[in-house]
Design a protein around this motif. Structure first.
Motif, mmCIF file in Angstrom:
data_model
loop_
_atom_site.group_PDB
_atom_site.id
_atom_site.type_symbol
_atom_site.label_atom_id
_atom_site.label_comp_id
_atom_site.label_asym_id
_atom_site.label_seq_id
_atom_site.Cartn_x
_atom_site.Cartn_y
_atom_site.Cartn_z
ATOM 1 N N LEU A 32 0.793 -1.223 0.000
ATOM 2 C CA LEU A 32 0.000 0.000 0.000
ATOM 3 C C LEU A 32 0.830 1.280 0.000
ATOM 4 C CD1 LEU A 32 -2.639 -1.136 2.650
ATOM 5 C CD2 LEU A 32 -2.862 -1.228 0.156
ATOM 6 N N ILE A 33 2.122 1.184 0.348
ATOM 7 C CA ILE A 33 2.954 2.385 0.411
ATOM 8 C C ILE A 33 4.073 2.374 -0.629
ATOM 9 C CG2 ILE A 33 2.470 2.902 2.833
ATOM 10 C CD1 ILE A 33 5.152 1.552 3.523
ATOM 11 N N SER A 34 4.001 1.494 -1.610
ATOM 12 C CA SER A 34 5.024 1.465 -2.655
ATOM 13 C C SER A 34 5.065 2.791 -3.398
ATOM 14 C CB SER A 34 4.730 0.327 -3.637
ATOM 15 O OG SER A 34 5.575 0.412 -4.762
ATOM 16 N N SER A 35 6.261 3.274 -3.677
ATOM 17 C CA SER A 35 6.380 4.524 -4.430
ATOM 18 C C SER A 35 5.851 4.365 -5.850
ATOM 19 C CB SER A 35 7.840 4.985 -4.469
ATOM 20 O OG SER A 35 8.669 4.008 -5.080
ATOM 21 N N ALA A 36 5.771 3.118 -6.325
ATOM 22 C CA ALA A 36 5.202 2.868 -7.648
ATOM 23 C C ALA A 36 3.720 3.209 -7.691
ATOM 24 C CB ALA A 36 5.416 1.415 -8.048
ATOM 25 N N LEU A 37 3.065 3.251 -6.531
ATOM 26 C CA LEU A 37 1.662 3.635 -6.438
ATOM 27 C C LEU A 37 1.506 5.129 -6.132
ATOM 28 C CD1 LEU A 37 0.032 0.691 -4.434
ATOM 29 C CD2 LEU A 37 -0.193 1.185 -6.868
ATOM 30 N N ASN A 38 2.609 5.852 -6.193
ATOM 31 C CA ASN A 38 2.611 7.298 -5.921
ATOM 32 C C ASN A 38 2.314 7.618 -4.456
ATOM 33 O OD1 ASN A 38 3.195 7.873 -8.616
ATOM 34 N ND2 ASN A 38 1.027 7.948 -9.174
ATOM 35 N N SER A 39 2.758 6.759 -3.549
ATOM 36 C CA SER A 39 2.708 7.116 -2.134
ATOM 37 C C SER A 39 3.649 8.298 -1.910
ATOM 38 C CB SER A 39 3.144 5.931 -1.273
ATOM 39 O OG SER A 39 4.508 5.612 -1.543
ATOM 40 N N SER A 40 3.542 8.942 -0.768
ATOM 41 C CA SER A 40 4.401 10.110 -0.544
ATOM 42 C C SER A 40 4.860 10.199 0.910
ATOM 43 C CB SER A 40 3.676 11.402 -0.938
ATOM 44 O OG SER A 40 2.427 11.506 -0.291
ATOM 45 N N ILE A 41 6.113 10.606 1.080
ATOM 46 C CA ILE A 41 6.675 10.869 2.402
ATOM 47 C C ILE A 41 6.252 12.286 2.791
ATOM 48 C CG2 ILE A 41 8.759 10.993 3.804
ATOM 49 C CD1 ILE A 41 8.334 8.230 2.623
ATOM 50 N N LEU A 42 5.477 12.406 3.869
ATOM 51 C CA LEU A 42 4.957 13.714 4.270
ATOM 52 C C LEU A 42 5.874 14.431 5.259
ATOM 53 C CD1 LEU A 42 1.142 12.967 4.710
ATOM 54 C CD2 LEU A 42 2.348 13.809 2.688
ATOM 55 N N ALA A 43 6.479 13.672 6.157
ATOM 56 C CA ALA A 43 7.321 14.294 7.191
ATOM 57 C C ALA A 43 8.185 13.219 7.834
ATOM 58 C CB ALA A 43 6.456 14.982 8.244
ATOM 59 N N PHE A 44 9.248 13.651 8.499
ATOM 60 C CA PHE A 44 10.149 12.730 9.193
ATOM 61 C C PHE A 44 10.900 13.505 10.267
ATOM 62 C CE2 PHE A 44 11.888 14.124 5.123
ATOM 63 C CZ PHE A 44 12.960 14.892 5.536
ATOM 64 N N SER A 45 11.408 12.771 11.243
ATOM 65 C CA SER A 45 12.164 13.407 12.319
ATOM 66 C C SER A 45 13.582 13.753 11.894
ATOM 67 C CB SER A 45 12.202 12.487 13.543
ATOM 68 O OG SER A 45 12.791 11.232 13.185
ATOM 69 N N ASP A 46 14.147 12.928 10.994
ATOM 70 C CA ASP A 46 15.548 13.110 10.602
ATOM 71 C C ASP A 46 15.845 12.176 9.426
ATOM 72 O OD1 ASP A 46 18.312 14.186 11.212
ATOM 73 O OD2 ASP A 46 18.696 12.037 11.382
ATOM 74 N N GLU A 47 16.761 12.584 8.556
ATOM 75 C CA GLU A 47 17.253 11.698 7.488
ATOM 76 C C GLU A 47 18.692 12.109 7.149
ATOM 77 O OE1 GLU A 47 14.976 11.940 3.884
ATOM 78 O OE2 GLU A 47 15.089 14.134 3.764
ATOM 79 N N TRP A 48 19.490 12.229 8.189
ATOM 80 C CA TRP A 48 20.825 12.788 8.046
ATOM 81 C C TRP A 48 21.704 11.986 7.095
ATOM 82 C CZ3 TRP A 48 23.336 17.146 8.961
ATOM 83 C CH2 TRP A 48 24.738 17.130 8.937
ATOM 84 N N PHE A 49 21.702 10.659 7.234
ATOM 85 C CA PHE A 49 22.618 9.834 6.451
ATOM 86 C C PHE A 49 22.013 9.295 5.153
ATOM 87 C CE2 PHE A 49 24.573 9.418 10.702
ATOM 88 C CZ PHE A 49 25.860 9.814 10.388
ATOM 89 N N ALA A 50 20.719 9.022 5.146
ATOM 90 C CA ALA A 50 20.082 8.471 3.944
ATOM 91 C C ALA A 50 18.593 8.826 3.961
ATOM 92 C CB ALA A 50 20.276 6.956 3.872
ATOM 93 N N PRO A 51 18.014 9.189 2.807
ATOM 94 C CA PRO A 51 16.658 9.740 2.764
ATOM 95 C C PRO A 51 15.568 8.715 3.042
ATOM 96 C CG PRO A 51 17.538 9.506 0.547
ATOM 97 C CD PRO A 51 18.673 9.221 1.483
ATOM 98 N N ALA A 52 14.508 9.197 3.684
ATOM 99 C CA ALA A 52 13.367 8.345 4.020
ATOM 100 C C ALA A 52 12.658 7.824 2.774
ATOM 101 C CB ALA A 52 12.383 9.124 4.891
ATOM 102 N N SER A 53 12.791 8.523 1.649
ATOM 103 C CA SER A 53 12.124 8.097 0.414
ATOM 104 C C SER A 53 12.586 6.725 -0.061
ATOM 105 C CB SER A 53 12.343 9.131 -0.691
ATOM 106 O OG SER A 53 13.724 9.328 -0.931
ATOM 107 N N ASN A 54 13.782 6.293 0.353
ATOM 108 C CA ASN A 54 14.256 4.959 -0.025
ATOM 109 C C ASN A 54 13.381 3.849 0.557
ATOM 110 O OD1 ASN A 54 16.483 5.813 -1.540
ATOM 111 N ND2 ASN A 54 17.810 5.902 0.262
ATOM 112 N N LEU A 55 12.708 4.129 1.659
ATOM 113 C CA LEU A 55 11.913 3.096 2.334
ATOM 114 C C LEU A 55 10.848 2.489 1.433
ATOM 115 C CD1 LEU A 55 11.284 4.822 5.791
ATOM 116 C CD2 LEU A 55 12.600 2.719 5.424
ATOM 117 N N THR A 56 10.269 3.289 0.535
ATOM 118 C CA THR A 56 9.137 2.839 -0.257
ATOM 119 C C THR A 56 9.526 2.415 -1.669
ATOM 120 O OG1 THR A 56 8.657 5.137 -0.898
ATOM 121 C CG2 THR A 56 7.542 4.274 1.063
#
Length: 356
Positions: A32-56
């Protein structure tokens, strides 16, 4: 002894082949959160070393030995800085579908070893309306409810947990204790679409975002999943379509069976061969059936032809409507079967119609 310098020619990606530690039922395979379905990262506490967008990212995580960026070693995942003063780091994701019902959670810490997350917790909420995204990212938002309780992660592990939750959600929050890295986060479940109130309004009945699902296929030899056929957009390359191996025998065909997101009357059909320029099928035909909740196989006698054999071309959207279609007037269907002759690659398969 002089240390060898790593050059781009020496550095090679290593793809994770970890298997999940639990089984998500085969009929619950929508991420349900695959980026292929155009899900979106709305907010995060931190992504200093690597971006949260990689998760999906729907692709498996990779490892690139010897590759460093400004903040340190390159990782294919989400990694926060050390010494988090809060109990956990977090990321809020909007589902790629209108809403969904969660059946399973997968956490993959591939290649994170010594910097991996110790544990996770998953929360969800149901928030709709124009200001929904702004509401859920507020610090004082109180509608989060538990989807998955506290679970330990471990280094370089791919773990999955079956969830029995009948509540619908539109957004999800991943909490990572206390900080560290996670390569992939997958949220498996059933799409709960929001259909138009008017039965005359045309919708894409087959879209994965509306609950459409590819149930079976003759094969998917090149590792390009059959489920790609129902994704939004036209993709980025041949890697996100459906491609079968070269056939050598006479009379060979390949096929795929699709369950529509809702029973409906077919108005037009689009078969897209985007990026397939020398390996597209020569032709294709379509059959449909009204099978309710049953799962028809390729040889089911209830299949009815709705589009006869049509020649296909390379890298093109082929649209069929009106006089091209047969047996659709006054009829409603739940499943379609696309047969390609003799083999090849198709990027997207779209069925448009009205609820019925």
């Amino acid at each position: 002894m002089e240390a060898q310098a790593l050059s781009p020619e020496i550095i090679q990606d290593t793809v994770s082949t970890l298997a999940p530690s639990d089984t998500i039922p085969a009929d619950r395979i929508n991420n349900l959160i695959s980026s292929a379905l155009n899900s979106s990262i709305l907010a995060f506490s931190d992504e200093w070393f690597a971006p949260a967008s990689n998760l999906t990212n729907p692709k498996p995580p990779v490892f690139r030995p010897g590759v460093f960026v400004d903040t340190g070693k390159w990782y294919d995942g989400w990694e926060t800085r050390r010494h988090n003063p809060e109990p956990y780091d977090w990321v809020i994701i909007k589902l790629g579908v209108a809403s969904g019902r969660v059946n399973g959670v997968e956490i993959d810490t591939a290649f994170f070893d010594g910097n991996h997350a110790e544990a996770v917790q998953v929360q969800g909420c149901y928030e709709v309306g124009e200001a929904a995204d702004e509401q859920v990212v507020k610090e004082d938002y109180t509608e989060w409810r538990e989807v998955l309780g506290h679970r330990e992660c471990g280094a370089t592990q791919r773990q999955a947990w079956v969830v029995d939750d009948e509540r619908d959600i539109t957004h999800v929050r991943l909490c990572m204790f206390p900080d560290g890295g996670i390569a992939r986060f997958r949220l498996y479940g059933q799409v709960v679409p929001i259909f138009p109130t008017s039965t005359d309004q045309e919708v894409e009945l087959s879209s994965a975002t509306m609950g459409g699902m590819v149930l079976s296929a003759s094969e998917e030899h090149f590792g390009s999943s059959k489920s790609n056929l129902l994704l939004p957009g036209r993709g980025v390359d041949m890697g996100d379509g459906w491609e079968t191996r070269r056939s050598r025998g006479k009379g060979h065909v390949d096929w795929v069976v699709v369950r529509l997101g809702a029973r409906g009357q077919i108005r037009r059909i689009v078969v897209d061969t985007a990026f397939y320029k020398g390996n597209y099928p020569q032709s294709m035909r379509l059959d449909a059936c009204d099978c309710g909740d049953e799962t028809p196989n390729a040889e089911d006698p209830r299949w009815t032809e709705v589009l006869g054999l049509q020649r296909l071309g390379p890298n093109k959207e082929h649209e069929y409507a009106d006089q091209s279609l047969s047996n659709v007037e006054g009829a409603a269907y739940t499943h379609l079967k696309m047969t390609i002759v003799p083999d090849g690659g198709v990027k997207r398969f779209r069925v448009f119609g009205t609820m019925g």
